[in-house]
Design a protein around this motif. Sequence first.
Motif, short mmCIF file in Angstrom:
data_model
loop_
_atom_site.label_atom_id
_atom_site.label_comp_id
_atom_site.label_asym_id
_atom_site.label_seq_id
_atom_site.Cartn_x
_atom_site.Cartn_y
_atom_site.Cartn_z
N MET A 153 0.84 -1.18 0.00
CA MET A 153 0.00 0.00 0.00
C MET A 153 0.89 1.24 0.00
N LYS A 154 0.50 2.22 -0.80
CA LYS A 154 1.25 3.47 -0.86
C LYS A 154 1.07 4.26 0.43
N ARG A 155 2.11 5.03 0.75
CA ARG A 155 2.01 5.93 1.90
C ARG A 155 1.10 7.10 1.55
N ALA A 156 0.38 7.57 2.53
CA ALA A 156 -0.53 8.70 2.32
C ALA A 156 0.27 9.99 2.17
N VAL A 157 -0.27 10.88 1.36
CA VAL A 157 0.28 12.21 1.19
C VAL A 157 -0.63 13.17 1.95
N VAL A 158 -0.04 14.02 2.79
CA VAL A 158 -0.80 15.04 3.50
C VAL A 158 -0.62 16.36 2.76
N VAL A 159 -1.72 16.97 2.37
CA VAL A 159 -1.69 18.24 1.65
C VAL A 159 -2.28 19.30 2.56
N LYS A 160 -1.47 20.29 2.93
CA LYS A 160 -1.97 21.38 3.78
C LYS A 160 -2.27 22.58 2.91
N LEU A 161 -3.49 23.04 2.98
CA LEU A 161 -3.91 24.23 2.27
C LEU A 161 -3.95 25.37 3.29
N GLY A 162 -2.90 26.15 3.31
CA GLY A 162 -2.77 27.22 4.29
C GLY A 162 -3.65 28.41 4.00
N SER A 163 -3.71 29.29 4.98
CA SER A 163 -4.57 30.47 4.89
C SER A 163 -4.28 31.32 3.66
N SER A 164 -3.01 31.55 3.35
CA SER A 164 -2.68 32.42 2.22
C SER A 164 -3.02 31.78 0.89
N LEU A 165 -3.15 30.47 0.85
CA LEU A 165 -3.55 29.80 -0.38
C LEU A 165 -5.08 29.81 -0.53
N VAL A 166 -5.77 29.63 0.57
CA VAL A 166 -7.23 29.52 0.56
C VAL A 166 -7.91 30.89 0.42
N ALA A 167 -7.36 31.90 1.11
CA ALA A 167 -7.97 33.23 1.13
C ALA A 167 -7.01 34.26 0.57
N GLY A 168 -7.54 35.15 -0.26
CA GLY A 168 -6.75 36.25 -0.80
C GLY A 168 -6.63 37.36 0.23
N PRO A 169 -5.94 38.44 -0.12
CA PRO A 169 -5.74 39.55 0.81
C PRO A 169 -7.04 40.17 1.33
N SER A 170 -8.08 40.12 0.52
CA SER A 170 -9.37 40.69 0.93
C SER A 170 -10.18 39.74 1.79
N GLY A 171 -9.68 38.51 1.98
CA GLY A 171 -10.41 37.52 2.76
C GLY A 171 -11.36 36.68 1.93
N ARG A 172 -11.36 36.88 0.62
CA ARG A 172 -12.25 36.11 -0.26
C ARG A 172 -11.60 34.80 -0.66
N VAL A 173 -12.43 33.83 -0.96
CA VAL A 173 -11.95 32.51 -1.38
C VAL A 173 -11.22 32.64 -2.71
N ARG A 174 -10.05 32.02 -2.80
CA ARG A 174 -9.27 32.02 -4.04
C ARG A 174 -9.66 30.78 -4.84
N ARG A 175 -10.81 30.86 -5.50
CA ARG A 175 -11.41 29.71 -6.19
C ARG A 175 -10.51 29.11 -7.26
N SER A 176 -9.86 29.94 -8.06
CA SER A 176 -9.03 29.40 -9.13
C SER A 176 -7.83 28.64 -8.58
N VAL A 177 -7.27 29.14 -7.50
CA VAL A 177 -6.13 28.45 -6.88
C VAL A 177 -6.60 27.12 -6.28
N LEU A 178 -7.72 27.14 -5.60
CA LEU A 178 -8.24 25.91 -5.01
C LEU A 178 -8.63 24.89 -6.08
N ALA A 179 -9.17 25.37 -7.18
CA ALA A 179 -9.54 24.45 -8.27
C ALA A 179 -8.30 23.76 -8.83
N ALA A 180 -7.22 24.50 -8.96
CA ALA A 180 -5.98 23.91 -9.47
C ALA A 180 -5.45 22.86 -8.50
N ARG A 181 -5.46 23.17 -7.21
CA ARG A 181 -4.98 22.20 -6.22
C ARG A 181 -5.89 20.99 -6.19
#
Length: 74
Positions: free
Chosen positions: A1-29
Motif C-alpha cells: 500500500m502506498k504511503r498517504a500524502v498530507v496536503v496542507k492548504l494554508g490560509s494564504s492559499l485559501v484566502a486572498g488579501p481581501s479575505g475572499r476565497v481564491r477559487r481558481s487556486v483551489l480548483a488547481a490544487r
Amino acid sequence: MKRAVVVKLGSSLVAGPSGRVRRSVLAARAGEIAALVRAGTPVCVVSSGAIALGLPRLGLAHRPGSLPRLQAAS
C-alpha cells in the motif's frame, strides 16, 4: 500500500488579501489532488484557511488570540 500524502492548504492559499476565497487556486490544487487519488495515492487534506475566511465575515481585522473566537471564525 502506498504511503498517504498530507496536503496542507494554508490560509494564504485559501484566502486572498481581501479575505475572499481564491477559487481558481483551489480548483488547481483540487485537480492535482484528484490526479494523486486516481493514481492510487491516499491523500489527506488539511487546512488552516477556515479561520482566514471567517475573519471578514465576523468583521475582524486581525486573527483573534482566544480559542472561542478562533473557533467562531473557523
